[in-house]
Write a protein that holds these residues in place. Structure first.
Motif, short mmCIF file in Angstrom:
data_model
loop_
_atom_site.label_atom_id
_atom_site.label_comp_id
_atom_site.label_asym_id
_atom_site.label_seq_id
_atom_site.Cartn_x
_atom_site.Cartn_y
_atom_site.Cartn_z
N VAL A 50 0.84 -1.20 0.00
CA VAL A 50 0.00 0.00 0.00
C VAL A 50 0.87 1.25 0.00
N VAL A 51 1.93 1.26 0.80
CA VAL A 51 2.80 2.44 0.87
C VAL A 51 3.49 2.67 -0.47
N ALA A 52 3.98 1.60 -1.09
CA ALA A 52 4.62 1.73 -2.41
C ALA A 52 3.63 2.30 -3.42
N LEU A 53 2.39 1.83 -3.37
CA LEU A 53 1.36 2.34 -4.28
C LEU A 53 1.07 3.81 -3.99
N ALA A 54 0.93 4.16 -2.72
CA ALA A 54 0.65 5.55 -2.34
C ALA A 54 1.76 6.49 -2.82
N GLN A 55 3.00 6.03 -2.75
CA GLN A 55 4.12 6.86 -3.19
C GLN A 55 4.18 6.97 -4.71
N ALA A 56 3.89 5.87 -5.41
CA ALA A 56 4.01 5.85 -6.86
C ALA A 56 2.80 6.44 -7.58
N ASP A 57 1.61 6.19 -7.05
CA ASP A 57 0.39 6.59 -7.77
C ASP A 57 -0.77 6.75 -6.79
#
Length: 119
Positions: A50-57
């Motif tokens: 979720v954090v990777a997604l929030a940072q990327a998009d």
């Protein structure tokens, strides 16, 4: 990612019991349900957490959460205002939290009383 289970489900290489789909998300029934209703909502693009997604998009993260809410209404876990009778939305992050597929996914759980604390 050719070795990612959920990416392969998104492409149709592996069948899934799809209950909801948008241009950016896919929702399907969990093969090992932990509640009467247990649906996984994934972004079609691969992001490990979720954090990777929030940072990327961040817009895609919003689309995943919106899709989870739509699934809850569709499955009778919430009214149009998103509340009654109730459901749980869970994102496990990392092996210690129980994440076994490293493609971000929200669990939409309901259809029974979900006690607190979980576990």
């Amino acid at each position: 990612m050719t070795d990612c289970l959920f990416c392969r489900m998104v492409t149709g290489e592996i069948p899934a019991d799809v209950v909801h789909e948008t241009d950016r998300t896919l929702a399907f029934r969990d093969i090992n349900p932990q509640a009467s209703t247990h649906v996984l909502v994934v972004p079609k693009a691969h992001h490990p957490t979720v954090v990777a997604l929030a940072q990327a998009d961040p817009d895609l993260l919003g689309a995943v959460v919106r899709a989870a809410g739509e699934v809850a209404v569709q499955e009778g876990l919430a009214t149009e205002d998103g509340v009654e009778p109730g459901y749980r939305m869970v994102a496990n992050t990392g092996p210690a939290a129980g994440q076994t597929v490293h493609h971000v996914h929200l669990h939409v759980l309901g259809g029974r009383d979900l006690g607190w604390p979980p576990g």
